[in-house]
Design a protein around this motif. Structure first.
Motif, PDB file in Angstrom:
ATOM      1  N   VAL A 164       0.852  -1.181   0.000  1.00 58.99           N
ATOM      2  CA  VAL A 164       0.000   0.000   0.000  1.00 58.99           C
ATOM      3  C   VAL A 164       0.893   1.239   0.000  1.00 58.99           C
ATOM      4  O   VAL A 164       1.993   1.225   0.566  1.00 58.99           O
ATOM      5  N   GLU A 165       0.438   2.280  -0.665  1.00 60.32           N
ATOM      6  CA  GLU A 165       1.125   3.571  -0.559  1.00 60.32           C
ATOM      7  C   GLU A 165       0.997   4.086   0.872  1.00 60.32           C
ATOM      8  O   GLU A 165      -0.077   3.999   1.483  1.00 60.32           O
ATOM      9  N   TYR A 166       2.096   4.619   1.389  1.00 60.60           N
ATOM     10  CA  TYR A 166       2.085   5.115   2.765  1.00 60.60           C
ATOM     11  C   TYR A 166       0.965   6.127   2.994  1.00 60.60           C
ATOM     12  O   TYR A 166       0.298   6.103   4.032  1.00 60.60           O
ATOM     13  N   ALA A 167       0.729   6.986   2.010  1.00 60.16           N
ATOM     14  CA  ALA A 167      -0.309   8.018   2.152  1.00 60.16           C
ATOM     15  C   ALA A 167      -1.709   7.421   2.197  1.00 60.16           C
ATOM     16  O   ALA A 167      -2.661   8.094   2.618  1.00 60.16           O
ATOM     17  N   ASP A 168      -1.862   6.156   1.778  1.00 63.36           N
ATOM     18  CA  ASP A 168      -3.180   5.530   1.715  1.00 63.36           C
ATOM     19  C   ASP A 168      -3.441   4.536   2.836  1.00 63.36           C
ATOM     20  O   ASP A 168      -4.472   3.857   2.836  1.00 63.36           O
ATOM     21  N   VAL A 169      -2.504   4.429   3.774  1.00 61.69           N
ATOM     22  CA  VAL A 169      -2.674   3.468   4.868  1.00 61.69           C
ATOM     23  C   VAL A 169      -3.903   3.842   5.697  1.00 61.69           C
ATOM     24  O   VAL A 169      -4.064   4.997   6.124  1.00 61.69           O
ATOM     25  N   LEU A 170      -4.779   2.863   5.914  1.00 58.57           N
ATOM     26  CA  LEU A 170      -5.949   3.073   6.759  1.00 58.57           C
ATOM     27  C   LEU A 170      -5.584   2.788   8.208  1.00 58.57           C
ATOM     28  O   LEU A 170      -4.684   2.009   8.496  1.00 58.57           O
ATOM     29  N   GLY A 171      -6.313   3.411   9.125  1.00 59.43           N
ATOM     30  CA  GLY A 171      -6.044   3.122  10.523  1.00 59.43           C
ATOM     31  C   GLY A 171      -6.629   4.145  11.461  1.00 59.43           C
ATOM     32  O   GLY A 171      -7.361   5.058  11.048  1.00 59.43           O
ATOM     33  N   PRO A 172      -6.303   4.021  12.747  1.00 59.86           N
ATOM     34  CA  PRO A 172      -6.911   4.851  13.785  1.00 59.86           C
ATOM     35  C   PRO A 172      -6.766   6.349  13.567  1.00 59.86           C
ATOM     36  O   PRO A 172      -7.666   7.115  13.945  1.00 59.86           O
ATOM     37  N   ASP A 173      -5.643   6.790  12.979  1.00 60.01           N
ATOM     38  CA  ASP A 173      -5.422   8.222  12.836  1.00 60.01           C
ATOM     39  C   ASP A 173      -6.427   8.886  11.900  1.00 60.01           C
ATOM     40  O   ASP A 173      -6.571  10.116  11.909  1.00 60.01           O
ATOM     41  N   ARG A 174      -7.146   8.089  11.104  1.00 60.39           N
ATOM     42  CA  ARG A 174      -8.132   8.656  10.175  1.00 60.39           C
ATOM     43  C   ARG A 174      -9.533   8.736  10.784  1.00 60.39           C
ATOM     44  O   ARG A 174     -10.395   9.448  10.265  1.00 60.39           O
ATOM     45  N   VAL A 175      -9.783   7.983  11.830  1.00 60.08           N
ATOM     46  CA  VAL A 175     -11.129   7.915  12.410  1.00 60.08           C
ATOM     47  C   VAL A 175     -11.410   9.167  13.230  1.00 60.08           C
ATOM     48  O   VAL A 175     -10.594   9.586  14.052  1.00 60.08           O
ATOM     49  N   VAL A 176     -12.589   9.755  13.013  1.00 54.33           N
ATOM     50  CA  VAL A 176     -12.959  10.991  13.699  1.00 54.33           C
ATOM     51  C   VAL A 176     -14.385  10.888  14.228  1.00 54.33           C
ATOM     52  O   VAL A 176     -15.193  10.096  13.726  1.00 54.33           O
ATOM     53  N   PRO A 177     -14.704  11.675  15.256  1.00 50.80           N
ATOM     54  CA  PRO A 177     -16.090  11.718  15.728  1.00 50.80           C
ATOM     55  C   PRO A 177     -17.033  12.073  14.577  1.00 50.80           C
ATOM     56  O   PRO A 177     -16.707  12.916  13.732  1.00 50.80           O
ATOM     57  N   GLY A 178     -18.163  11.414  14.542  1.00 46.76           N
ATOM     58  CA  GLY A 178     -19.111  11.619  13.459  1.00 46.76           C
ATOM     59  C   GLY A 178     -19.070  10.507  12.430  1.00 46.76           C
ATOM     60  O   GLY A 178     -20.007  10.354  11.629  1.00 46.76           O
ATOM     61  N   ASP A 179     -17.975   9.731  12.421  1.00 44.92           N
ATOM     62  CA  ASP A 179     -17.907   8.579  11.523  1.00 44.92           C
ATOM     63  C   ASP A 179     -18.996   7.569  11.887  1.00 44.92           C
ATOM     64  O   ASP A 179     -19.390   7.438  13.056  1.00 44.92           O
ATOM     65  N   VAL A 180     -19.436   6.839  10.882  1.00 47.07           N
ATOM     66  CA  VAL A 180     -20.426   5.787  11.078  1.00 47.07           C
ATOM     67  C   VAL A 180     -19.729   4.436  10.963  1.00 47.07           C
ATOM     68  O   VAL A 180     -18.774   4.275  10.195  1.00 47.07           O
ATOM     69  N   VAL A 181     -20.196   3.472  11.744  1.00 48.11           N
ATOM     70  CA  VAL A 181     -19.668   2.114  11.689  1.00 48.11           C
ATOM     71  C   VAL A 181     -20.596   1.281  10.816  1.00 48.11           C
ATOM     72  O   VAL A 181     -21.773   1.105  11.137  1.00 48.11           O
ATOM     73  N   LEU A 182     -20.073   0.812   9.698  1.00 49.44           N
ATOM     74  CA  LEU A 182     -20.828   0.008   8.749  1.00 49.44           C
ATOM     75  C   LEU A 182     -20.454  -1.456   8.925  1.00 49.44           C
ATOM     76  O   LEU A 182     -19.279  -1.817   8.875  1.00 49.44           O
ATOM     77  N   ALA A 183     -21.455  -2.313   9.134  1.00 54.10           N
ATOM     78  CA  ALA A 183     -21.226  -3.748   9.303  1.00 54.10           C
ATOM     79  C   ALA A 183     -21.339  -4.463   7.968  1.00 54.10           C
ATOM     80  O   ALA A 183     -22.200  -4.128   7.153  1.00 54.10           O
ATOM     81  N   LEU A 184     -20.484  -5.442   7.761  1.00 50.15           N
ATOM     82  CA  LEU A 184     -20.549  -6.310   6.585  1.00 50.15           C
ATOM     83  C   LEU A 184     -20.874  -7.718   7.075  1.00 50.15           C
ATOM     84  O   LEU A 184     -20.179  -8.258   7.946  1.00 50.15           O
ATOM     85  N   GLY A 185     -21.932  -8.307   6.536  1.00 50.87           N
ATOM     86  CA  GLY A 185     -22.383  -9.599   7.013  1.00 50.87           C
ATOM     87  C   GLY A 185     -21.386 -10.721   6.775  1.00 50.87           C
ATOM     88  O   GLY A 185     -20.660 -10.741   5.778  1.00 50.87           O
TER      89      GLY A 185
END
Length: 371
Positions: A164-185
């Motif tokens: 993955v490109e370093y700039a595209d790494v997902l993780g805790p630092d991207r999560v902010v108040p107001g985000d929604v948690v989407l469940a996948l079955g």
């Protein structure tokens, strides 16, 4: 000694191993990518990394796993061509959590006695799952361990690498108040908690050929349902316009709450609501048969949620539609708030991080609707 001792008389059949390789060649050939160099049978799998070299700041991601005691169900039913989906799902879907694309995978099968047709069936499932996940199966190993494993026993493990490109790494630092948690079955139990499940059904005296009305099939067929492999669909969602995923979590050992807490920053709180979904019947059946406490079920099994995604509220509908079109049920299961504003319910446990990660806080509230 009256007769010389050979490798074959010691319990290792080299010719059977060679036959297994011949039988699996066709299925492995389909699980490839253009970057793969060489063919099956080399000492090492080779992958052309020139595309990675052209990336701005490439980060490699790797994962390894097995499928636990679910292999006991496959062995009892003498059905071995689906366990590969469990193995691939457990490995590559951990890699996609950080936003990485899984590139190649290797497998390892240990058995008491090599039955070529059985080994080929196992590998055919691994290869089919790799093909679905767009991952190359570049090599593997089959080891015969007489005296350590019974002749019909085997275990499987695998490892994969992604980038993955370093700039595209997902993780805790991207999560902010107001985000929604989407469940996948999930597709069912997936590959976690089978020690609990097997103990429950053994205690209840249920046989694998028992038809269970709630399942619409036999107990064995339900327990052997392959793990849903999410990585290719999630990568396509990541690359789609109008959707900005902030974090992903693979719901495996430890259950929904603990695995979500691992990908949240300590500054936020996620409140999840059981009333948003009804777990498949297998979960209530196992819980009822064994009188398993709800807390123990939820710490052990996925309860019908195989993955969760955090993203902005105004993008949830688009993401859910995308996933539904791929055959993956998706629904809003909760929301993220700042820790200091957390709407904590005093009647339910709050989990802070898990597996050594100092993560965010997660609470699961409410009750599931009746089935």
């Amino acid at each position: 000694m009256s007769e010389p001792i050979t490798y074959a008389s010691a319990g290792v059949d080299v010719e059977a191993g060679d036959k297994a390789v011949e039988l699996m060649k066709a299925s492995v050939r389909r699980a490839t990518r253009p970057e793969v160099l060489g063919g099956l049978g080399g000492f090492a799998g080779m992958f052309d990394a020139s595309a990675i070299a052209r990336m701005t700041h490439p980060v490699l991601a790797t994962s390894t796993d097995g499928v636990g005691t679910k292999v006991a169900i496959a062995q009892a039913l003498d059905k071995h061509d689906t366990i590969g989906f469990d193995l691939v799902g457990m490995v590559v879907d951990d890699i996609v959590v950080c936003g990485a694309e899984p590139l190649f995978m290797t497998d390892y099968i240990a058995t008491g006695h090599v039955v070529p047709e059985r080994i080929a069936a196992i590998v055919s499932g691994i290869a089919a799952a790799c093909e679905q996940a767009r991952v190359a199966l570049v090599g593997g190993e089959t080891a015969e361990h007489p005296g350590l494993l019974e002749p019909d026993e085997y275990d499987v493990a695998g490892a994969a690498t992604g980038v993955v490109e370093y700039a595209d790494v997902l993780g805790p630092d991207r999560v902010v108040p107001g985000d929604v948690v989407l469940a996948l079955g999930s597709s069912g139990l997936h590959s976690n908690g089978y020690s609990l499940v097997r103990t429950v059904i053994r205690s209840a005296g249920w046989q694998l050929d028992r038809h269970v009305e709630e399942f619409g099939r036999t107990l064995g067929e339900e327990l052997l349902t392959p793990t849903r492999v999410y990585s290719a669909d999630l990568l396509d969602l990541l690359r789609s316009d109008g959707v900005d995923l902030h974090a992903l979590s693979h719901v495996t050992g430890g259950g929904l709450v603990a695995n979500l807490a691992r990908v949240l920053p300590p500054t936020v709180f996620a409140r999840l609501d059981r009333s948003t979904w009804t777990p498949p019947a297998v979960f209530s059946t196992i819980g009822g048969l064994g009188q398993v406490p709800r807390a123990d079920l939820e710490r052990t099994l996925n309860m019908g949620v195989g993955f969760v995604a955090m993203l902005p509220a105004d993008q949830v509908d688009a993401a859910a539609r995308f996933l539904e079109a791929r055959g993956i049920p998706a629904w809003t299961i909760g929301e993220v708030t700042a820790a200091e504003d957390a709407p904590v319910d005093a009647g339910h446990e709050v989990v802070h991080g898990a597996k050594g990660v100092e993560g965010g806080a997660v609470q699961l509230v409410g009750d599931h609707p009746a089935a």
